[in-house]
Design an enzyme around this catalytic site. Structure first.
Site, mmCIF file in Angstrom:
data_model
loop_
_atom_site.group_PDB
_atom_site.id
_atom_site.type_symbol
_atom_site.label_atom_id
_atom_site.label_comp_id
_atom_site.label_asym_id
_atom_site.label_seq_id
_atom_site.Cartn_x
_atom_site.Cartn_y
_atom_site.Cartn_z
ATOM 1 N N HIS A 1 -4.689 -12.938 3.334
ATOM 2 C CA HIS A 1 -5.430 -12.803 1.911
ATOM 3 C C HIS A 1 -5.235 -13.798 0.848
ATOM 4 O O HIS A 1 -4.470 -14.482 1.150
ATOM 5 C CB HIS A 1 -4.774 -10.961 1.506
ATOM 6 C CG HIS A 1 -3.243 -11.095 1.455
ATOM 7 N ND1 HIS A 1 -2.584 -11.948 0.413
ATOM 8 C CD2 HIS A 1 -2.278 -10.416 2.322
ATOM 9 C CE1 HIS A 1 -1.402 -11.573 0.714
ATOM 10 N NE2 HIS A 1 -1.217 -10.748 1.727
HETATM 11 P P1 TYD Z 1 0.228 -6.498 3.395
HETATM 12 O O1 TYD Z 1 -0.433 -7.128 2.105
HETATM 13 O O2 TYD Z 1 -0.813 -6.029 4.547
HETATM 14 O O3 TYD Z 1 1.340 -7.199 3.813
HETATM 15 P P2 TYD Z 1 1.203 -8.953 4.319
HETATM 16 O O4 TYD Z 1 1.273 -9.382 2.878
HETATM 17 O O5 TYD Z 1 2.556 -9.165 4.849
HETATM 18 O O6 TYD Z 1 -0.022 -9.049 5.227
HETATM 19 O O7 TYD Z 1 0.925 -5.151 3.148
HETATM 20 C C1 TYD Z 1 1.476 -4.186 4.009
HETATM 21 C C2 TYD Z 1 1.304 -2.804 3.503
HETATM 22 O O8 TYD Z 1 2.430 -2.591 2.556
HETATM 23 C C3 TYD Z 1 0.014 -2.591 2.934
HETATM 24 O O9 TYD Z 1 -0.141 -1.228 3.052
HETATM 25 C C4 TYD Z 1 0.416 -2.591 1.258
HETATM 26 C C5 TYD Z 1 1.783 -2.497 1.444
HETATM 27 N N1 TYD Z 1 2.491 -3.003 0.181
HETATM 28 C C6 TYD Z 1 3.177 -2.299 -0.837
HETATM 29 O O10 TYD Z 1 3.096 -1.062 -0.794
HETATM 30 N N2 TYD Z 1 3.728 -2.726 -1.956
HETATM 31 C C7 TYD Z 1 3.994 -4.119 -1.895
HETATM 32 O O11 TYD Z 1 4.489 -4.680 -2.986
HETATM 33 C C8 TYD Z 1 3.004 -4.901 -0.990
HETATM 34 C C9 TYD Z 1 3.466 -6.437 -0.874
HETATM 35 C C10 TYD Z 1 2.695 -4.297 0.223
#
Ligand code: TYD
Length: 131
Positions: free
Chosen positions: A52
Site C-alpha cells: 500500500h
Molecule cells: P495492514 O495495513 O494490512 O498491515 P501491513 O501494513 O503490515 O500490510 O494492516 C493489517 C490490519 O491491521 C488491518 O486490518 C488494519 C489493521 N491496523 C490497525 O487496526 N491499526 C493500525 O495502526 C494498523 C497499521 C493496521
C-alpha cells in the site's frame, strides 16, 4: 510529488559501553512528529506485508530485531532495501508504495507513523496508485 529519492536511511543515535548498546529516538531524530507506533512480529518468512501507499502518513521503519527487506516504489522506479540494524530507520514519505518481505526468524518490524490509523488515507490498489 515524492520519488524513491526522498526515501532515506536515518541514523538513530546510539550509546555503547561494555553493557551493550542503547539507541535513542528524540524528536530531532525523526522528520515528523510521531502519532503512532506499531510493530509486526512472528511474521512467516514467506509473508509479504505492506502492499500500500499513504496519502497522508509518513513513516520510519526499523528492524528492531532480525532482518527483512522493503521494496519502495514511486510508480516509475523501485528499490529494495534490506533492514537489519536496530539503529537504522528507513524514512518513507507520503505517496510511496511499499512491500515488506523476506522476514528472518524473530524479526520485529517497528514502525513510527506521523498519523493516527485511518483506512481512508491508504491506497491499497496498485492500479489506483499508478494512476
Ligand atoms: P495492514 O495495513 O494490512 O498491515 P501491513 O501494513 O503490515 O500490510 O494492516 C493489517 C490490519 O491491521 C488491518 O486490518 C488494519 C489493521 N491496523 C490497525 O487496526 N491499526 C493500525 O495502526 C494498523 C497499521 C493496521
Amino acid at each position: 510529488m515524492n520519488t524513491i529519492n526522498n526515501v532515506n536511511i536515518i541514523d538513530i543515535p546510539k550509546v555503547h559501553d561494555e553493557r551493550g548498546f542503547l539507541a535513542v529516538i528524540e524528536k530531532e531524530t525523526i522528520p515528523f512528529s510521531i502519532k503512532r507506533v506499531y510493530y509486526l512480529y512472528d511474521v512467516p518468512t514467506e509473508s509479504s506485508r505492506g502492499g500500500h501507499a499513504h496519502k497522508e502518513q509518513e513513516s520510519v521503519i526499523i528492524a528492531l530485531s532480525g532482518s527483512f527487506e522493503v521494496v519502495v516504489d514511486d510508480g516509475n522506479s523501485k528499490k529494495r532495501i534490506m533492514l537489519n540494524k536496530p539503529n537504522k530507520g528507513l524514512y518513507i514519505p507520503t505517496g510511496i508504495w511499499r512491500e515488506i518481505d523476506n522476514f528472518s526468524s524473530g524479526a520485529v518490524c517497528f514502525v513510527l507513523a506521523s498519523t493516527e490509523y485511518d483506512e481512508a488515507e491508504y491506497i491499497r490498489d496498485y492500479e489506483v496508485f499508478k494512476g
